[in-house]
Design an enzyme around this catalytic site. Structure first.
Site: not given
Length: 212
Positions: A17, A68, A94, A112, A151-152, A182
């Site tokens: 990408n 993190r 990550r 995604h 949030e993921v 993508e």
């Protein structure tokens, strides 16, 4: 004076990408400039791509940090030093801390390999996404570019591109078809942001407006 949108691209793997973004910039199809390619993996293919195209590149090994947040602070230091305006997650494996997402509200985007909100969240990454789509008998899949929040695989959706799911598909063949979309979708989304077409709302139901 260069008024092009400045990008920081974060990647953990091969960086296809990233390559699509580079190609679109170099061809003049995308009015942007990559000011940093950052990976948490020293041997990542994305870094090789950055080197080949003469782009500034950095390695921040997450294993060298005790939390993190400390890792994310180092990322932020590089991004701020390079004066990046938009952070593009290009296969960055990550989960970003609230410190990082709060530091860049409305300035982080991700792609995604599914049509969110379906097949997103914890555990849905890579081929796991395509395996789940096939197991569910879906007729259509695709990809989603979205703003990143705490949030993921959450945050306001910018755009989606779809592909058919064929009866003979495997996770590999479906992944290949989605990946082609993508490569188109990410640069489309960046172009929308560069042109000032998006507005960030406070939740998923408000209009999007990008403010840099």
């Amino acid at each position: 004076m260069d008024h092009k949108l400045k990008l920081a691209c974060l990647a953990s793997g091969g960086g296809t990408n990233l390559q699509a973004i580079i190609d679109n910039i170099e061809s003049g199809r995308l009015e942007a400039r990559i000011v940093a390619v950052i990976s948490n993996v020293s041997g990542a293919g994305a870094l090789t791509r950055a080197q080949k195209h003469g782009l500034p590149w950095f390695v921040v090994n997450n294993k060298e940090y005790t939390s993190r947040q400390l890792f994310d602070r180092e990322l932020a230091d590089i991004i701020d030093r390079q004066e990046a305006q938009l952070i593009c997650l290009c296969g960055f494996m990550r989960v970003l801390s609230p410190f990082f997402t709060d530091h860049y509200p409305g300035r982080i985007i991700n792609i995604h390999p599914a049509l969110l909100p379906a097949y997103g969240g914890k555990g849905f990454y890579g081929h796991k996404v395509h395996e789940a789509v096939l197991a569910s008998g879906e007729k259509v899949s695709g990809c989603t570019v979205h703003f990143v929040d705490q949030e993921v695989d959450h945050g306001p959706i910018i755009l989606q591109r779809t592909v058919p799911v064929l009866p003979e598909d495997t996770a590999d063949t479906l992944a290949d078809r989605v990946l082609k979309e993508e490569h188109l979708a990410y640069s489309q989304a960046i172009s929308m942001i560069a042109r000032g077409e998006l507005e960030i709302g406070t939740n998923k139901n408000t209009p999007l407006k990008m403010r840099l």
